[in-house]
Design an enzyme around this catalytic site. Sequence first.
Site, PDB file in Angstrom:
ATOM      1  CB  CYS A  55      -3.039   2.802   0.993  1.00  0.00           C
ATOM      2  SG  CYS A  55      -2.470   3.660   2.440  1.00  0.00           S
ATOM      3  CD  GLU A 107       7.380   1.794 -10.058  1.00  0.00           C
ATOM      4  OE1 GLU A 107       6.826   0.693 -10.296  1.00  0.00           O
ATOM      5  OE2 GLU A 107       7.177   2.805 -10.750  1.00  0.00           O
TER       6      GLU A 107
END
Lengths: 160, 562, 627
Positions: B297, B363
């Site tokens: 995360c 990404e």
Amino acid sequence: MEQNFDFKAVDSILEFYGNEQKNLITILQCVQADHRYLPREILEYIAEKMGISLAKIYSVATFYENFSLDPKGKYVIKICDGTACHVRKSIPILEKVRETLGVTAEKPTTSDMMFTVETVSCLGACGLAPVMTINDKVYPAMTPEKAVELLNAVREEDNE
Amino acid sequence: MGYMYVDGMKVKIEGEKNILEVIRKAGIEMPTFCYYSELSTYGACRMCVVENERGGIDAACSTLPRDGMKIKTNTPALQKHRKMILELLLSTHCRDCTTCSKNGSCRLQELALRFGVKQVRFENNRPEKEKDTSSKSIVRDPNKCILCGDCVRVCQEKQGLGIIDFAHRGSKLQVMPAFDMKLCDTDCVNCGQCAAVCPTGAITVKDETEKMWDYLADPTKRVVVQIAPAVRVALGDEFGVEHGENVLGKTVKALKMMGVDSVFDTVLSADLTVLEEANEFVERVKNGGTFPMYTSCCPAWIKYAENKHPELINNNISSCKSPMQMFGSVIKKWHEDSGDERELVSVAIMPCTAKKYEVSRPEFTENGKRIIELSLTTQELATMIRGAGIQFDELESEYLDAPFDMGGSGAGVIFGVTGGVAEAVIRQCSDDKSSGAIKEIKFIGVRGKEEIKEATIQALGREFKICVVHGLANAEKIIQATQSGEAYYDLIEVMACPEGCIGGAGQPFAISPERDKRAKGLYHTDERIQIKFSDKNPSVGYIYDEIVKGNSHEMFHVHYGK
Amino acid sequence: MMLKSREELAAYRQSCEAALSNQSIRVLVCAGTGCVAGGSLEIYKRLIELCEEMKLDVQVTLEKEVSHEGIGIKKSGCHGFCELGPLVKIEPMGWLYLQVKLEDCEEIAEKTLKNRQKVERLFYHDETGMYEKQFDIPFYKNQTRIVLDECGQIDADSIDEYIAFGGYKALERALFEMDSEQICTEIEESGLRGRGGGGYPAGRKWVQVLNQKETERYVVCNGDEGDPGAFMDRSIMEGNPHRMLEGMLIAGIATKAREGYIYVRAEYPLAVDRLKRSIDAAQRAGLLGDNILGTDFSFNIHINQGAGAFVCGEGSALTASIEGERGMPRVKPPRTVEAGLFSKPTVLNNVETYANVPLIITNGVDWYRSIGTETSPGTKAFAITGNVKNTGLIEVPMGTTLREVVFDIGGGIKNDQEFKAVQIGGPSGGCLTLGAGQLDLPLDFDSLKKVGAMIGSGGLVVMDEHTCMVEVARFFMNFTQNESCGKCVPCREGTRRMLEILERIVGGTGKLEDIDLLEELANTVSKTALCGLGKTAANPVLSTLKYFREEYIAHVVDKKCPAGACQALKVYKINPDKCKGCSKCARQCPVGAISGEIKSPFTIDTDKCIKCGACKSACAFSAVEEV
């Protein structure tokens, strides 16, 4: 200026002293002895090898007066401005040497990379004041005139 | 340990490591620039000087308390010295206070005011240095640096990075990356802790509020905001709300007042992360995958791993996107399906400065457009709220927007505090789903602010070892331990910031005990939410059924290094 | 030769002593930095060559196998009288030849080495006559050389000579006759105080280290002698390195440490070289390393070369530097004795302190305390420089008055000027002045502290009436601000601002408020700086302000330098009575400030004048005057 550095030599320095931080200053001294300054490429290499951050190495290298991150001349001239030398007029010698070689405090190295002019706060040779060193050889009781003669002698010797 | 006398007051010594802590305990606000209880003692600013019994002067930060010791904290001599030190600092400091982003929260400004520095008798003759705005997250202005070294120590001691350090010495001393490189050229992970501890405007978080105002004013844009778990227990600090109080409702209201179209809760996508990560974990167990599995995360942690441990990327580290990016994908799909003709601007309010970098990663960009357009910090949101003239503390709560108005589960909320992700995943994987079991998990050792925690759980019919760390220096220790075979873990949770996202650099700055109250606030919220398991959250079902439709791999997982 | 027991050392010592007595004449050519610069190494080589040519039996080392007599020619350490170098000493006659040149060698070889005759012209001469023997020369006669005694008397590179002169006897005693506690007690009772600055009792430090729980300890020697004008530590490291190593070894036994570090300034390459070779020699002799002299005591010594930072003379900065960090002082606690080098208990003393230790162990506490004063026993080496006739390195008992040092040893002020003040203790020290009646002040730790000065490392700069005290303060402040590590605000910013003010004052643009601001700054810096160096950085300012405030005021109010030293405050005028109107000065003036008609007096435009003095040196009639 593209330059290829001999990283093998650096490897052997690192191998000899070991990768602990306590050897960093000694390692830098060895690198400087080989190159007359600390090339950035080598510092980056050392950082990687020793596992020390580059900023830390830069921080140590910029703390100590003897380390130079810029290439130094073949002959490093140090003019002592310790107490004894100062009272016996070391500054006129410094000024004369700088003038003769066309260097300044900001740009201490001649463009032909022959000479670098530095000051040092005391060489501990106070009895011989004012003193000057060229590549660590001490020259006593200097005057501006003697200093210029010495420079000429060094240049001539180098030509031979 | 005995007692000491601070300005004549008898104060008990209770194991404090220096007299500064004792003095502050006695209610006297000693001025400091370079002291943080969580970092090593540096002792350079000399503001915390005190007078000892013999009339000598000591720095409180580096003097041990002694039984019977008598010190004075405020004598005319001390006042004079402090004023002189401030005058010296100000004399080389850029004094454009009114236009400084730290205006109002600058410690130098505050102390100059407090000690009544009315004149600076020295000329500022330092050459002006260039600002570094190259980083996505951080702006460095060396002209405002007072060389307290807080940033250097936090980067080295807490993050183990040493991106910035002192360079040169004496009056030429500066703080900079090696060779005065631009931050973007270094291995900086954008955690922003340097900015968090900086007492002046020398290192600040990049301000992108202007962009946000522009989006809000643009009728062709559909501005959708998600709010991270840790934001709700910290934003209130800026508006005089009780420390650690959950102000989600007020935040939603404020955002709506400023013109945001829809407000969602990242806690919901944290639930998605729990499910995806738990699945991945179970898959690895079943199929003999790579262990330890690391959480994914924290964007600063990802960048750190990329720089220092590329072997972990796309391997040990979970392939799950961060909750922010998962929600980004959901919002994008939802918007596309909605038929709304406006252009989507997906914004995240985060406790984090590294998220500013994360949103810019290739990404998370499709056809040149970021999935999340903008990540604003808690503090930037506070700036906007103040700018809009909103009386935040007096706001009524407002609900989140449909279709995600249910928000998230308790498991998602605790993502904002160290150990939370691990706890949520454990909850999900645990064989026993009773409320008793949930309570038990609380006590297995994942909670608390210790920097490295270990826990063992029973799940899937066997025992698993879990490790939870915050601070990248600690993460490095664990990586070393696991790689050398000294330790074994199945799951490792890594958060770069102290105590996790509640201590994020985008948050209003707080150290313990204030920061601990944020953790309490999140755990308290978890307790109050009926839904304790991520998979029991009806919104989660809705997302998988109506939006994801079998594309979970594409939408929720990432392969770094695209 | 690896000595494995006390007996072996004793036997070895006997053989060294015998070899030494075999040398009927010993020639000691000074090979200290000063004399080397003067060409002493060439003299050394030439003398050997000449002897060989004359077929004299020359021994450059102690040759223990030789049974007949010979001439020993060796390189010794610094004799201290550097100004009159190169020095050559002839033993056993005790003759000292000064300012020896290469050309003198033949005469020395022929007369002295072959025929044992004097070369009188090379002896010391002054108005009181000629002195053949070194210790009759006033410069030496009034000294008490116990620490520097062997500097110049022995071959600095020879462990054999050191042993022959009684070296490592103290180690023997410490190793075989005493335990750690006894050594600490003896050092404590001797009253030996650290020679590096503050004068902290060495024995107390040792006991504190000995009593630490942590068993890994270090002995560190501070050889980072950075005070400009001080070089006693260099002389010891170069001239008698084994004495210092022996002191460190004893400290190792006393504190149960196994590792020692010597931190030497980068500017002392010769010292580093000699130390390295001495350590090697001691290791080969079994006096360093594992199981020294067959005991279970093991001790190794490492050398760290500094890289150019004065602040590394401060204890915690020095240990940081050995650890490979920036040499920035750290806060205390923890103290060095608890957590010094590598955060382990550490004994940190300077070179001179360690060099005192073997003397105390060999000769005893009573002997040591008989020298010096009650609270500052022993001697102190001073480097005496500046406007004094005899400059060099001296050693006197603690408590010797300034007058004895400057006039009896130093020979008084150069060119018969008036004594004004001395700056003692380098940039951290203060000044002692004629005006304050401090000429009869005893030089010891406590007397100096009382008057706001300090011994520091022992630099003594003598100043005459033509020295401007504001300029002196500026000079030292320039040094300190250059060498400030920059860590704490008062030192980093304060020294810079003080320097700016001092530069303004000597530059003639100072204001009266500047003096107050300077004083205010000096107070804050000295009270609040982090380390010892920072705290003392303002001392030159505080002490010159105290004793020479009127000089400051003259600079800012009258724009005059009472000593006539500050160039910017000089006013050049042409005396019309002397000026012949030759125009030479006008032609020399680089800024065209001088005008006039030929054959009538010229004048200087003081607004244009840059005070370079070119006119004054050009004038053949001394018509240009400084006022």
